[in-house]
Design a protein around this motif. Sequence first.
Motif, mmCIF file in Angstrom:
data_model
loop_
_atom_site.group_PDB
_atom_site.id
_atom_site.type_symbol
_atom_site.label_atom_id
_atom_site.label_comp_id
_atom_site.label_asym_id
_atom_site.label_seq_id
_atom_site.Cartn_x
_atom_site.Cartn_y
_atom_site.Cartn_z
ATOM 1 N N MET A 1 13.904 57.792 38.177
ATOM 2 C CA MET A 1 13.147 57.363 36.844
ATOM 3 C C MET A 1 12.163 58.015 36.551
ATOM 4 O O MET A 1 11.172 58.464 37.274
ATOM 5 C CB MET A 1 12.485 55.768 37.207
ATOM 6 N N GLU A 2 12.067 58.625 35.239
ATOM 7 C CA GLU A 2 10.925 59.624 34.792
ATOM 8 C C GLU A 2 9.885 58.722 34.104
ATOM 9 O O GLU A 2 10.109 57.694 33.411
ATOM 10 C CB GLU A 2 11.529 60.387 33.667
ATOM 11 N N PRO A 3 8.664 59.018 34.331
ATOM 12 C CA PRO A 3 7.546 58.088 33.753
ATOM 13 C C PRO A 3 7.670 58.647 32.354
ATOM 14 O O PRO A 3 7.838 59.465 31.728
ATOM 15 C CB PRO A 3 6.287 59.023 34.329
ATOM 16 N N ARG A 4 7.223 57.441 31.646
ATOM 17 C CA ARG A 4 7.249 57.585 29.984
ATOM 18 C C ARG A 4 6.008 58.396 29.660
ATOM 19 O O ARG A 4 4.922 58.080 30.041
ATOM 20 C CB ARG A 4 7.398 56.018 29.449
ATOM 21 N N ALA A 5 6.214 59.153 28.500
ATOM 22 C CA ALA A 5 4.867 59.932 28.128
ATOM 23 C C ALA A 5 4.350 59.018 27.072
ATOM 24 O O ALA A 5 4.895 58.526 26.336
ATOM 25 C CB ALA A 5 5.554 60.991 27.557
ATOM 26 N N SER A 6 2.924 58.771 27.139
ATOM 27 C CA SER A 6 2.284 57.866 26.420
ATOM 28 C C SER A 6 1.823 58.440 25.242
ATOM 29 O O SER A 6 1.135 59.813 25.580
ATOM 30 C CB SER A 6 1.331 56.836 27.120
ATOM 31 N N SER A 7 1.944 58.186 24.198
ATOM 32 C CA SER A 7 1.140 58.906 23.015
ATOM 33 C C SER A 7 -0.279 58.466 23.122
ATOM 34 O O SER A 7 -0.796 57.454 23.337
ATOM 35 C CB SER A 7 1.871 58.620 21.580
ATOM 36 N N PRO A 8 -1.157 59.516 22.504
ATOM 37 C CA PRO A 8 -2.630 59.351 22.568
ATOM 38 C C PRO A 8 -2.886 58.227 21.573
ATOM 39 O O PRO A 8 -2.381 58.236 20.464
ATOM 40 C CB PRO A 8 -3.349 60.574 22.263
ATOM 41 N N PRO A 9 -3.995 57.519 21.627
ATOM 42 C CA PRO A 9 -4.432 56.486 20.658
ATOM 43 C C PRO A 9 -4.651 57.118 19.463
ATOM 44 O O PRO A 9 -5.372 58.296 19.267
ATOM 45 C CB PRO A 9 -5.605 55.551 21.268
ATOM 46 N N THR A 10 -4.384 56.696 18.191
ATOM 47 C CA THR A 10 -4.647 57.182 16.968
ATOM 48 C C THR A 10 -6.268 56.685 16.634
ATOM 49 O O THR A 10 -6.487 55.957 17.184
ATOM 50 C CB THR A 10 -3.742 56.670 15.860
ATOM 51 N N LEU A 11 -6.765 57.323 15.600
ATOM 52 C CA LEU A 11 -8.083 57.022 15.038
ATOM 53 C C LEU A 11 -8.091 55.737 14.616
ATOM 54 O O LEU A 11 -9.053 54.877 14.596
ATOM 55 C CB LEU A 11 -8.267 58.075 13.954
ATOM 56 N N ALA A 12 -6.992 55.279 13.929
ATOM 57 C CA ALA A 12 -7.030 54.026 13.274
ATOM 58 C C ALA A 12 -6.768 52.696 14.284
ATOM 59 O O ALA A 12 -7.776 51.829 14.212
ATOM 60 C CB ALA A 12 -5.794 53.610 12.619
ATOM 61 N N SER A 13 -6.174 52.963 15.359
ATOM 62 C CA SER A 13 -6.157 52.243 16.564
ATOM 63 C C SER A 13 -7.444 52.029 17.236
ATOM 64 O O SER A 13 -7.758 50.940 17.982
ATOM 65 C CB SER A 13 -5.103 52.529 17.687
ATOM 66 N N ARG A 14 -8.436 52.854 17.189
ATOM 67 C CA ARG A 14 -9.744 52.691 17.957
ATOM 68 C C ARG A 14 -10.705 52.432 16.726
ATOM 69 O O ARG A 14 -11.912 51.783 17.102
ATOM 70 C CB ARG A 14 -9.986 54.192 18.394
ATOM 71 N N ALA A 15 -10.460 52.552 15.556
ATOM 72 C CA ALA A 15 -11.417 52.430 14.353
ATOM 73 C C ALA A 15 -11.507 50.787 13.954
ATOM 74 O O ALA A 15 -12.231 50.134 13.314
ATOM 75 C CB ALA A 15 -11.597 53.427 13.429
ATOM 76 N N VAL A 16 -9.995 50.250 13.956
ATOM 77 C CA VAL A 16 -9.964 49.066 13.332
ATOM 78 C C VAL A 16 -10.212 47.823 14.072
ATOM 79 O O VAL A 16 -11.341 46.954 13.683
ATOM 80 C CB VAL A 16 -8.377 48.816 13.048
ATOM 81 N N PRO A 17 -10.374 47.672 15.757
ATOM 82 C CA PRO A 17 -10.724 46.657 16.250
ATOM 83 C C PRO A 17 -12.238 46.428 16.164
ATOM 84 O O PRO A 17 -12.612 45.319 16.059
ATOM 85 C CB PRO A 17 -10.442 46.929 17.729
ATOM 86 N N PRO A 18 -13.113 47.261 16.088
ATOM 87 C CA PRO A 18 -14.492 47.015 16.112
ATOM 88 C C PRO A 18 -15.057 46.451 14.714
ATOM 89 O O PRO A 18 -15.787 45.721 14.460
ATOM 90 C CB PRO A 18 -15.374 48.007 16.244
ATOM 91 N N VAL A 19 -14.223 46.884 13.680
ATOM 92 C CA VAL A 19 -14.300 46.324 12.340
ATOM 93 C C VAL A 19 -14.003 44.949 12.112
ATOM 94 O O VAL A 19 -14.597 44.316 11.464
ATOM 95 C CB VAL A 19 -13.721 47.531 11.259
ATOM 96 N N VAL A 20 -12.641 44.590 12.680
ATOM 97 C CA VAL A 20 -12.257 43.469 12.804
ATOM 98 C C VAL A 20 -13.106 42.519 13.381
ATOM 99 O O VAL A 20 -13.490 41.160 12.865
ATOM 100 C CB VAL A 20 -10.946 43.452 13.255
#
Length: 113
Positions: A1-20
């Motif tokens: 089984m090959e490990p899944r490559a995870s995509s880096p978090p986007t700017l929106a995924s880091r900026a939206v939670p604190p604003v919410v």
Amino acid sequence: MEPRASSPPTLASRAVPPVVILLATWLLLWLAQGVPSVCALALPCPAPDVRVAPALLFGGLMLVPVAVLLVTAWSDRAWRGVRGLSYAVLVALAVVGLAAVLFSGGFGIGFGI
């Protein structure tokens, strides 16, 4: 089984939670202004706007960790500890601020004896 490559978090995924979190807390602070205050028999009733000062104070203080989280949202790992601390401060200010607003108008927790 090959490990899944995870995509880096986007700017929106880091900026939206604190604003919410900030906007939800501001909404709760605003809604808490309408909670009726409790008058004690021995003390005079609090003023109708007694909850405004703590709401403005904690609502304004919450802008500092949100600003830190928005500024550090572009970084991958360099600011990881600062981001964790900022989230902790943001949530603590939200909880303490809501408690300060509710308790400033005479809100109490009834303990049956």
